[in-house]
Design an enzyme around this catalytic site. Sequence first.
Site, mmCIF file in Angstrom:
data_model
loop_
_atom_site.group_PDB
_atom_site.id
_atom_site.type_symbol
_atom_site.label_atom_id
_atom_site.label_comp_id
_atom_site.label_asym_id
_atom_site.label_seq_id
_atom_site.Cartn_x
_atom_site.Cartn_y
_atom_site.Cartn_z
ATOM 1 N N CYS A 2 23.952 -21.944 88.732
ATOM 2 C CA CYS A 2 24.136 -23.365 88.965
ATOM 3 C C CYS A 2 24.029 -23.700 90.453
ATOM 4 C CB CYS A 2 25.455 -23.874 88.418
ATOM 5 S SG CYS A 2 25.767 -23.468 86.692
ATOM 6 N N ARG A 27 18.672 -21.555 90.789
ATOM 7 C CA ARG A 27 20.024 -21.182 90.366
ATOM 8 C C ARG A 27 20.339 -21.621 88.939
ATOM 9 N NH1 ARG A 27 24.426 -20.324 93.722
ATOM 10 N NH2 ARG A 27 23.935 -19.791 95.866
ATOM 11 N N TRP A 74 23.087 -23.770 84.821
ATOM 12 C CA TRP A 74 22.806 -22.632 83.944
ATOM 13 C C TRP A 74 24.003 -22.529 83.018
ATOM 14 C CZ3 TRP A 74 24.988 -17.890 82.717
ATOM 15 C CH2 TRP A 74 24.158 -16.993 82.046
ATOM 16 N N ASN A 98 30.330 -24.778 89.613
ATOM 17 C CA ASN A 98 29.652 -23.504 89.369
ATOM 18 C C ASN A 98 30.699 -22.477 88.963
ATOM 19 O OD1 ASN A 98 27.389 -24.745 90.361
ATOM 20 N ND2 ASN A 98 27.311 -23.580 92.271
ATOM 21 N N GLY A 99 30.322 -21.545 88.093
ATOM 22 C CA GLY A 99 31.237 -20.477 87.730
ATOM 23 C C GLY A 99 31.840 -20.664 86.362
ATOM 24 N N GLU A 479 12.809 -0.471 85.534
ATOM 25 C CA GLU A 479 12.528 -1.741 86.205
ATOM 26 C C GLU A 479 11.286 -2.410 85.611
ATOM 27 O OE1 GLU A 479 12.121 -4.933 89.047
ATOM 28 O OE2 GLU A 479 13.738 -3.911 87.979
ATOM 29 N N LYS A 483 11.214 -6.108 83.948
ATOM 30 C CA LYS A 483 10.330 -7.189 84.380
ATOM 31 C C LYS A 483 9.585 -7.791 83.189
ATOM 32 C CE LYS A 483 11.138 -7.741 88.530
ATOM 33 N NZ LYS A 483 12.511 -7.521 88.063
ATOM 34 N N GLU A 486 11.953 -9.833 81.054
ATOM 35 C CA GLU A 486 12.443 -11.047 81.698
ATOM 36 C C GLU A 486 11.459 -12.209 81.598
ATOM 37 O OE1 GLU A 486 15.325 -9.882 85.420
ATOM 38 O OE2 GLU A 486 13.206 -9.423 85.646
ATOM 39 N N HIS A 502 13.352 13.372 72.189
ATOM 40 C CA HIS A 502 14.728 13.417 71.690
ATOM 41 C C HIS A 502 15.118 12.123 70.979
ATOM 42 C CE1 HIS A 502 15.477 17.246 73.611
ATOM 43 N NE2 HIS A 502 14.943 16.759 74.731
ATOM 44 N N LYS A 602 18.754 -17.140 88.973
ATOM 45 C CA LYS A 602 18.517 -16.223 90.078
ATOM 46 C C LYS A 602 19.796 -15.603 90.613
ATOM 47 C CE LYS A 602 15.812 -14.339 93.142
ATOM 48 N NZ LYS A 602 14.879 -13.290 92.714
#
Length: 607
Positions: A2, A27, A74, A98-99, A479, A483, A486, A502, A602
Amino acid sequence: MCGIIGILGMDDVAERLVEGLRRLEYRGYDSAGVATVHDGRIERQRAEGKLNNLARKLGQEHLPGHSGIAHTRWATHGAPTEDNAHPHIVGDVVLVHNGIIENFKPLRDELIAEGRTFKSQTDTEVVGHLVAREVERGASPEDAVKAVLPRLHGAFALAIMFKSDPDLIIGARLGAPLVVGYGENENYLGSDAIALAPLTQRIAYLDEGDWAVVRRSGVQIFDKDNNPVERPITMSGITGALIDKGNHRHFMQKEIYEQPVVVAQTLSSYLRTLEAKVALPDMEFDLGSVERVAIVACGTASYVGAIGKYWIEQLARVPVEVDVASEFRYREPVLGANTLGLVISQSGETADTLAALRHMKACGVTTAGIINVPTSSMAREVDLLLPTHAGPEIGVASTKAFTCQLAVMAALSANLARAKGRLSEAEEAELVSQLTEVPAAMNAALAHDAEIEGMAHTIAGARDVLYLGRGPDYPLALEGALKLKEISYIHAEGYAAGEMKHGPIALIDESVPVIVIAPSGPLFDKTVSNMQEVQARGGKVVLISDAEGLAQAGEGALATIEMPKVHPLIAPLVYAVPVQLLAYHVAVVKGTDVDQPRNLAKSVTVE
């Protein structure tokens, strides 16, 4: 997550508030809203979805007022609807947040029992009701906020305005960043300096637990115990111009292409090429006394830590543990006196990592941080700041921040090895030589962009994709899978190549592309053996290797991507480029929102 911006201005502020939100949209972009105080009324516009939806509304209906707050969201509590969008109005009070208020449920139950009515599903509205109740009981705005803050548990940054006092914004922070901006007959609040850059360069960072009374004439800041305090005013140095994509289609593409430059900038602050030395910033502790390293990070940054584990243990022979930050405290880790606690974060505000840092400090551990924002909470709290120089990263999926973090991790690994007497002058000179080659090798990797774009159509049709690697390239496989997940929304997993047999090999068939990261070197033959096991079961392999590796093992692959021949130490930095480009081009083919993928933000400032 946010974004918050508040302005006490000399003329109408709605347009400037929206401009600030544009700088903060990375954000959160589930919904957005603006509220102003004008002629004894609270004026408000909100819209779900991207910021352009709100801008369109404001273009149709002007929002007057010289004082205002705005928010891009967000979602945490409540779906991303207009009713749940901020700002929230409760009586005389309008606020953004925010939060997460972790104890919102008992607070909400208490307020409902008193007959108060809620219009949203958010935890934020609880704060509005608590402050409004204090005002209704006769408290001043300042006393109302002061009474409510101790009742809030969790992480929050708040900006609160009052219909009865248009010359006032009260801000408060606990576990989420908030800055005060100082102007000429105007003052401001924002989530970070980027939001305020067009308005002012003069900012003060609120410390943990601070709350601020902001008026046009001045700012009063109080600490968590309500004592008046002074926080230093600094020059942010951030340009007021909106960061743009230049000639690139997306911010992510631009940031991938910036990597040779920003990695070179980062390395230049750690390498003394004329002396063939790797240097760290001055520190107040002896690096040679470190007997163990505890690395804590989230997401992409945690894979930097995992690669760092290989480097530190191989070079310095110091044992390393790597934890995802959200789990670190809860396993009650054993932290010795000679442990170095290392946190890694692009923003320096990642809530789980910040909480882990504070846990380590409470345990008496010496701490260091690989961080891109030198004014962030983590940067100010670690004992040793190891800055990256990636510059602002707007694309939600991290690219240049990742490789800059790797560059710093390599420098730290070499320094620790020297401090432990494990690195000779000749070996250090060779490391410096290899690291100085990274930017050129990254440029060589970028030259394969067109062919990677061409093969993206093949990958885009898959439902599942696997990534394989060994040694430091195993975390890079993780990674790569992250990506792809995402930004393309394709299910992808990364595995240590030797672990395929395995269990995961059961997933292999002709419809599952397998991306194999295999630079030639000591682990190449074993990785190729695992790749051949995949091919024998009909798996379609995309092999990323150098010319030597492709000549040896490229036959039969669905596609190959040739990388320059590099030292195994720097391979993860260089091989990150094709991994990023492949994810990017697959997402473009699928038509997803590359820079603002669904459900992600982000800067993750909630636990």
